[in-house]
Scaffold this motif. Structure first.
Motif, PDB file in Angstrom:
ATOM      1  N   PHE A 176       0.976  -0.997   0.074  1.00 24.07           N
ATOM      2  CA  PHE A 176      -0.245   0.478   0.058  1.00 24.07           C
ATOM      3  C   PHE A 176       0.654   1.528  -0.529  1.00 24.07           C
ATOM      4  CE2 PHE A 176      -2.047  -3.528   2.088  1.00 24.07           C
ATOM      5  CZ  PHE A 176      -3.269  -3.573   1.201  1.00 24.07           C
ATOM      6  N   HIS A 177       0.558   2.138  -1.046  1.00 23.30           N
ATOM      7  CA  HIS A 177       2.002   3.503  -0.979  1.00 23.30           C
ATOM      8  C   HIS A 177       0.768   4.390  -0.260  1.00 23.30           C
ATOM      9  CE1 HIS A 177       3.775   0.041  -3.672  1.00 23.30           C
ATOM     10  NE2 HIS A 177       2.733   0.157  -4.063  1.00 23.30           N
ATOM     11  N   ILE A 178       1.507   5.509  -0.301  1.00 23.92           N
ATOM     12  CA  ILE A 178       1.529   7.026   0.225  1.00 23.92           C
ATOM     13  C   ILE A 178       2.237   7.830  -0.435  1.00 23.92           C
ATOM     14  CG2 ILE A 178       0.124   6.406   2.200  1.00 23.92           C
ATOM     15  CD1 ILE A 178       2.449   7.296   3.802  1.00 23.92           C
ATOM     16  N   PHE A 179       1.428   9.058  -0.710  1.00 25.80           N
ATOM     17  CA  PHE A 179       2.179  10.239  -1.564  1.00 25.80           C
ATOM     18  C   PHE A 179       3.019  11.434  -0.341  1.00 25.80           C
ATOM     19  CE2 PHE A 179       1.775  14.836  -2.529  1.00 25.80           C
ATOM     20  CZ  PHE A 179       2.552  14.772  -4.117  1.00 25.80           C
ATOM     21  N   VAL A 180       3.848  11.548   0.045  1.00 26.88           N
ATOM     22  CA  VAL A 180       4.336  12.146   0.430  1.00 26.88           C
ATOM     23  C   VAL A 180       5.088  13.516   0.020  1.00 26.88           C
ATOM     24  CG1 VAL A 180       6.322  12.551   2.969  1.00 26.88           C
ATOM     25  CG2 VAL A 180       5.446  10.495   2.217  1.00 26.88           C
ATOM     26  N   GLY A 181       4.416  14.645   0.104  1.00 28.49           N
ATOM     27  CA  GLY A 181       4.772  15.744  -0.411  1.00 28.49           C
ATOM     28  C   GLY A 181       5.103  16.824   0.291  1.00 28.49           C
ATOM     29  N   ASP A 182       5.515  18.056  -0.009  1.00 30.49           N
ATOM     30  CA  ASP A 182       6.372  18.996   0.294  1.00 30.49           C
ATOM     31  C   ASP A 182       7.633  18.432   1.395  1.00 30.49           C
ATOM     32  OD1 ASP A 182       4.637  20.771  -0.521  1.00 30.49           O
ATOM     33  OD2 ASP A 182       3.089  20.843   1.104  1.00 30.49           O
ATOM     34  N   LEU A 183       8.482  18.151   0.647  1.00 29.68           N
ATOM     35  CA  LEU A 183       9.557  17.562   1.003  1.00 29.68           C
ATOM     36  C   LEU A 183      10.305  17.944   0.856  1.00 29.68           C
ATOM     37  CD1 LEU A 183       9.782  13.901  -0.249  1.00 29.68           C
ATOM     38  CD2 LEU A 183       9.292  14.560   1.878  1.00 29.68           C
ATOM     39  N   TYR A 226       9.281  15.720  -4.087  1.00 38.31           N
ATOM     40  CA  TYR A 226       7.637  14.214  -2.983  1.00 38.31           C
ATOM     41  C   TYR A 226       8.272  13.356  -3.250  1.00 38.31           C
ATOM     42  CZ  TYR A 226       6.546  13.822  -8.461  1.00 38.31           C
ATOM     43  OH  TYR A 226       6.818  13.840  -9.651  1.00 38.31           O
ATOM     44  N   GLY A 227       7.654  12.342  -2.854  1.00 39.49           N
ATOM     45  CA  GLY A 227       7.549  11.194  -3.088  1.00 39.49           C
ATOM     46  C   GLY A 227       6.964  10.065  -2.214  1.00 39.49           C
ATOM     47  N   PHE A 228       7.043   8.696  -1.936  1.00 39.07           N
ATOM     48  CA  PHE A 228       6.176   7.598  -2.245  1.00 39.07           C
ATOM     49  C   PHE A 228       7.312   6.072  -0.802  1.00 39.07           C
ATOM     50  CE2 PHE A 228       5.719   9.059  -6.511  1.00 39.07           C
ATOM     51  CZ  PHE A 228       4.336   8.845  -6.398  1.00 39.07           C
ATOM     52  N   VAL A 229       6.147   6.452  -0.439  1.00 39.96           N
ATOM     53  CA  VAL A 229       6.150   4.894   1.541  1.00 39.96           C
ATOM     54  C   VAL A 229       5.480   4.166   1.341  1.00 39.96           C
ATOM     55  CG1 VAL A 229       6.813   5.400   3.763  1.00 39.96           C
ATOM     56  CG2 VAL A 229       6.870   7.631   2.570  1.00 39.96           C
ATOM     57  N   SER A 230       5.700   2.746   0.997  1.00 34.24           N
ATOM     58  CA  SER A 230       5.181   2.029   0.985  1.00 34.24           C
ATOM     59  C   SER A 230       4.865   1.207   1.877  1.00 34.24           C
ATOM     60  CB  SER A 230       6.229   1.054   0.058  1.00 34.24           C
ATOM     61  OG  SER A 230       5.953   1.161  -1.669  1.00 34.24           O
ATOM     62  N   PHE A 231       3.615   0.094   2.592  1.00 34.99           N
ATOM     63  CA  PHE A 231       3.056  -0.138   3.757  1.00 34.99           C
ATOM     64  C   PHE A 231       2.495  -1.781   3.460  1.00 34.99           C
ATOM     65  CE2 PHE A 231       3.126   3.934   4.750  1.00 34.99           C
ATOM     66  CZ  PHE A 231       3.941   4.241   5.626  1.00 34.99           C
ATOM     67  N   ARG A 232       3.319  -2.818   4.086  1.00 35.27           N
ATOM     68  CA  ARG A 232       2.610  -4.164   3.940  1.00 35.27           C
ATOM     69  C   ARG A 232       1.398  -3.727   4.264  1.00 35.27           C
ATOM     70  NH1 ARG A 232       7.850  -4.375   7.185  1.00 35.27           N
ATOM     71  NH2 ARG A 232       9.776  -5.320   5.214  1.00 35.27           N
ATOM     72  N   LEU A 261       9.828  17.440   8.546  1.00 41.78           N
ATOM     73  CA  LEU A 261      10.381  16.564   8.227  1.00 41.78           C
ATOM     74  C   LEU A 261      11.839  17.558   7.424  1.00 41.78           C
ATOM     75  CD1 LEU A 261      11.990  13.969   7.440  1.00 41.78           C
ATOM     76  CD2 LEU A 261      10.870  13.962   5.668  1.00 41.78           C
ATOM     77  N   GLY A 262      13.029  17.311   7.742  1.00 44.81           N
ATOM     78  CA  GLY A 262      13.984  18.573   7.750  1.00 44.81           C
ATOM     79  C   GLY A 262      13.793  20.254   7.682  1.00 44.81           C
ATOM     80  N   SER A 263      13.026  21.433   6.599  1.00 45.77           N
ATOM     81  CA  SER A 263      13.081  22.344   6.979  1.00 45.77           C
ATOM     82  C   SER A 263      11.551  22.893   6.867  1.00 45.77           C
ATOM     83  CB  SER A 263      13.744  23.016   6.316  1.00 45.77           C
ATOM     84  OG  SER A 263      13.882  22.596   4.965  1.00 45.77           O
ATOM     85  N   ARG A 264      11.023  21.180   6.489  1.00 48.19           N
ATOM     86  CA  ARG A 264       9.332  22.048   5.816  1.00 48.19           C
ATOM     87  C   ARG A 264       8.553  20.506   6.576  1.00 48.19           C
ATOM     88  NH1 ARG A 264       9.332  22.468  -0.633  1.00 48.19           N
ATOM     89  NH2 ARG A 264       7.322  23.639  -0.144  1.00 48.19           N
ATOM     90  N   GLN A 265       7.048  21.428   6.977  1.00 40.53           N
ATOM     91  CA  GLN A 265       5.926  20.458   7.491  1.00 40.53           C
ATOM     92  C   GLN A 265       5.495  19.582   5.923  1.00 40.53           C
ATOM     93  OE1 GLN A 265       4.123  23.387   9.041  1.00 40.53           O
ATOM     94  NE2 GLN A 265       3.688  22.016  10.392  1.00 40.53           N
TER      95      GLN A 265
END
Length: 319
Positions: free
Chosen positions: A104-111, A147-153, A170-174
């Motif tokens: 299951f994949h989620i999108f992570v933005g504003d990196l 942006y990126g993607f994180v996967s979960f079982r 995360l780093g310098s941004r939310q």
């Protein structure tokens, strides 16, 4: 075997045991003999294999030692051959990364620009079923797309992560999280399939990568021999001191360390080497190294070493 290779190194991948590099975006006119000629400048080449494709080929170069491989990544990534910039990174078999096609994949933005795969994975690895993390990179500029993607079982954990991690720093941004849509999931799959190689922080830092955009500038740390200092960030300020930082970098065995400075309250420090090449290799090898549970971030110090600076190696750190 063609690797799933780019800044997207598998969580836990240890380049200290690897002595082979992946070479991507190779011009069709390049031959194996030419590739050997280019790469043997970093050290003796054991073997070379070129897989030819119509538009751009890829291949592998095996060295006799990891130092040569690390030096090749640091010095040859972005080198133009027949007008085409090659991509160079650690090589590893696709079996070293878990198959997440059914996860299951989620999108992570504003990196923020300094976030890489290791950082993103570390952030979400508090969820036991987290299986992978990928930051999307622009192959032309070498910079993060933000942006990126994180996967979960486990689907429930993925949903919990979306709720709990949205708005976290995360780093310098939310960051912001959501389910990956069909469109951006296909982009992730396309990246996986084409094995785009972008040297990021599985290699040098974003600061170093930005420096690659102006290869003719004397102020560019990548090409200025007066830069011999490594910036080390993301240190646990409550535990990392000067001696401990010295010990970690001394153990890399990349060269003579002349100065170590640590700003404990701010969580960063500096390591000055005798030569520019030693500092470059240290950045490549130490970036992402886990110190007291935190992956450190290495890049060039923002100032060149002043002329006349005392050049005397420090004694070995106390064990």
């Amino acid at each position: 075997m063609e690797p799933v290779s780019n800044g997207n190194l598998p969580p836990g991948f240890d380049p200290s045991t690897c002595r082979s590099v992946y070479v991507g975006n190779v011009h069709p006119n390049v031959t194996e003999s030419l590739l050997i000629e280019v790469f043997q400048g970093s050290g003796p080449v054991e073997r070379c294999k070129l897989i030819r494709k119509e538009k751009s080929s890829f291949g592998f170069v095996d060295y006799y030692d990891r130092r040569s491989a690390a030096l090749a990544i640091m010095t040859l990534h972005g080198r133009h051959i027949y007008g085409q910039a090659i991509k160079v990174n650690w090589a590893y078999a696709s079996t070293q990364r878990e198959d997440t096609s059914g996860h299951f994949h989620i999108f992570v933005g504003d990196l923020s620009s300094e976030v890489n795969d290791a950082t993103l994975y570390a952030c979400f690895s508090t969820y036991p079923s987290c299986s992978d993390a990928r930051v999307m990179w622009d192959n032309k500029t070498g910079r993060s797309r933000g942006y990126g993607f994180v996967s979960f079982r486990n689907q429930q954990e993925a949903e919990t992560a979306i709720t709990e991690m949205t708005g976290k720093w995360l780093g310098s941004r939310q960051i912001r999280c959501n389910w990956a849509t069909k469109t951006n999931a296909e982009e992730k799959q396309e990246t996986d399939n084409h094995n785009a190689v972008v040297l990021t922080n599985g290699g040098s830092s974003n600061a170093a990568m930005e420096a690659n955009q102006d290869t003719g500038s004397k102020e560019n740390p990548e090409n200025n021999p007066d830069f011999t200092t490594v910036y080390v960030g993301n240190l646990g300020h409550e535990v990392v001191n000067r001696d401990e930082l010295h010990r970690h970098f001394y153990n890399l065995g990349v060269g003579a360390i002349e100065e170590v400075r640590v700003q404990q309250e701010k969580g960063f420090g500096f390591i000055r080497y005798s030569t520019h090449g030693e500092a470059a290799l240290a950045i490549q090898m130490a970036n992402g190294l886990v110190v007291r549970g935190k992956p450190i971030k290495c890049s060039w110090g923002n100032k060149p070493t002043p002329p006349g600076t005392s050049s005397k190696p420090l004694p070995p750190p106390i064990a």
